[in-house]
Design a protein around this motif. Sequence first.
Motif, PDB file in Angstrom:
ATOM      1  N   GLY A   1       0.791  -1.222   0.000  1.00  0.00           N
ATOM      2  CA  GLY A   1       0.000   0.000   0.000  1.00  0.00           C
ATOM      3  C   GLY A   1       0.824   1.275   0.000  1.00  0.00           C
ATOM      4  O   GLY A   1       0.497   2.234  -0.706  1.00  0.00           O
ATOM      5  N   SER A   2       1.887   1.315   0.795  1.00  0.00           N
ATOM      6  CA  SER A   2       2.702   2.537   0.847  1.00  0.00           C
ATOM      7  C   SER A   2       3.328   2.796  -0.516  1.00  0.00           C
ATOM      8  O   SER A   2       3.333   3.931  -1.011  1.00  0.00           O
TER       9      SER A   2
ATOM     10  N   LYS B   1      -3.385  -4.993   0.170  1.00  0.00           N
ATOM     11  CA  LYS B   1      -4.113  -5.871   1.112  1.00  0.00           C
ATOM     12  C   LYS B   1      -4.979  -6.909   0.388  1.00  0.00           C
ATOM     13  O   LYS B   1      -4.482  -7.923  -0.068  1.00  0.00           O
TER      14      LYS B   1
ATOM     15  N   ASP C   1      -7.768   6.227  -2.099  1.00  0.00           N
ATOM     16  CA  ASP C   1      -6.898   5.229  -1.471  1.00  0.00           C
ATOM     17  C   ASP C   1      -7.794   4.078  -0.994  1.00  0.00           C
ATOM     18  O   ASP C   1      -8.415   4.144   0.070  1.00  0.00           O
TER      19      ASP C   1
HETATM   20  C1  LIG Z   1      -5.553   3.576   3.637  1.00  0.00           C
HETATM   21  C2  LIG Z   1      -4.182   2.984   3.655  1.00  0.00           C
HETATM   22  N1  LIG Z   1      -3.286   3.337   2.723  1.00  0.00           N
HETATM   23  C3  LIG Z   1      -2.048   2.828   2.688  1.00  0.00           C
HETATM   24  C4  LIG Z   1      -1.635   1.915   3.627  1.00  0.00           C
HETATM   25  C5  LIG Z   1      -0.232   1.367   3.593  1.00  0.00           C
HETATM   26  O1  LIG Z   1      -0.248   0.034   3.174  1.00  0.00           O
HETATM   27  P1  LIG Z   1       0.991  -0.946   3.478  1.00  0.00           P
HETATM   28  O2  LIG Z   1       0.969  -1.214   4.933  1.00  0.00           O
HETATM   29  O3  LIG Z   1       0.686  -2.149   2.625  1.00  0.00           O
HETATM   30  O4  LIG Z   1       2.228  -0.253   3.020  1.00  0.00           O
HETATM   31  C6  LIG Z   1      -2.539   1.489   4.611  1.00  0.00           C
HETATM   32  C7  LIG Z   1      -2.147   0.485   5.607  1.00  0.00           C
HETATM   33  O5  LIG Z   1      -2.862   0.150   6.527  1.00  0.00           O
HETATM   34  C8  LIG Z   1      -3.838   2.051   4.638  1.00  0.00           C
HETATM   35  O6  LIG Z   1      -4.728   1.699   5.577  1.00  0.00           O
END
Ligand SMILES: Cc1ncc(COP(=O)(O)O)c(C=O)c1O
Length: 469
Positions: free
Chosen positions: A121-122, A290, A261
């Motif tokens: 996600g990041s 996810k 997002d």
């Molecule tokens: C809305 C949202 N964006 C981005 C992320 C980041 O995802 P990741 O932990 O896979 O890097 C998260 C993680 O919980 C999230 O809830």
Amino acid sequence: MKSKEETSKPINSGNRPSSLKPEGDWTRIFSYHAMDVEITRAEGIYYYDTDDNRYIDASGGPFAFTLPHGDSRMKQAISDQMDSFTHINPTLASRPQADYCAKVSEVTPSKLNTTYLVSGGSEAVETAMKIARQHHLAKGNTGKYKIISNYGSYHGMTLATQGLSGNPGYDKYFGQMLTKWPHIHQYSDHDKPEGMTREEWAIKCAERLEKMIYFEGPQSVAAYIATPHGCGSDWGVVPPKEYWQEIRRICDHYDVLLIADEVVTGFGRTGKWFAMEHFGVEADIMTTAKGISGCYIPLGAVMVSDEINEPFEAGNAYFVHGFTNGGHPIACAAGSKAIDIYREDNLIENSKKMGEHLFTYKEQLLAHPSVADARGWGLCMTLELVENKESGEYFPSSKGAESIFHSLTLKNGLVFYSTLYGRRREPMFKRGLPLMICPPLSINQEEVDDLIGRLDNTLHEWEAEMGVG
Ligand SMILES: Cc1ncc(COP(=O)(O)O)c(C=O)c1O
């Protein structure tokens, strides 16, 4: 961490997670937070520990495990891809990637037809930020670079995404390393003026974006990013569709890209493939992770609109980006099989149906003196936990309320992901602490009943121990 022998004794015999210290091999993990239960296998919605105690995965890990645990079809797809090739020189054509991106476009909203693959996600959010910037450069709008986001939002843990997230707590650690972006207050029912409808209030809240764009200068704003439902203390609040429709109008008016997002809400969590579908609004860019692979393998993706894709496809723009493991063939195989499973097992429909069943318990949960709100959509229910419904406030950290809550849940055969900020949380501004109920989307009615029964008992025990009610 206790030794294995100790771990397999009755769960949480008095120890609170915060009081445990890592020992032995566990000390070799950097920054490890000692846990008192070690898991050896997982199946369906359940985890099993070293003593074969069973726990319901009540939050789907970090609101992420949408598929059933231990699914043999996922194992087979991953193993089949391993039998052919596991990685590929980026100068060669990767059939798994083409097949997968084509399959993704079958399920995404109508304009979002091309996909950039990453590992989480990041990375997806950071990639989206760069796509937004390069989109405007390709159009000759060189001054557009700012990304507006929401106060209290969370978009990831890389430096760029921490800067984007609306949590000033990160400044304490990373200060000047973070790029600070403008933030607005998102839609919230909490501060809705009396006598105003949700719909009227939604328009007022959306106007905050217009004001921010105006004061920052429309010529400098590239995009607005937000999760479809609320964040921070408002995690899981579903705004009226008028909110998102007005946000879409404002973005169009000022040539600001809308980035949804959907890292948490995408791939069925809310009862539709993607949450923005509930509002009849399409984003220009969508970030996902996810549920995209049910976390069987690290995978994230950014879906972009045909309009954004156009100059890149025509060869008039070149995206300055790329990761060694982006579009990894094994991740593509897993993602592809995940979509097959969503379809074969009707998981999106099941999320809607079981979500409706889950929400039949809303009043029962709200009857608890510690539950100030129960909100959400699909298999994504958020309880707002408080010490006192009058004040609407959560317990002071000194009372260790989360640790006690989590040890009771474990005793009762439930595993929750830490409530929103856990021990690291920032001031809640006279608000409760969100607790997320987000089980795998394969859950059935009896399992929902069992989960709620166990949660109900846990809340009673917690309230008694915390002296609430
Ligand atoms: C809305 C949202 N964006 C981005 C992320 C980041 O995802 P990741 O932990 O896979 O890097 C998260 C993680 O919980 C999230 O809830």
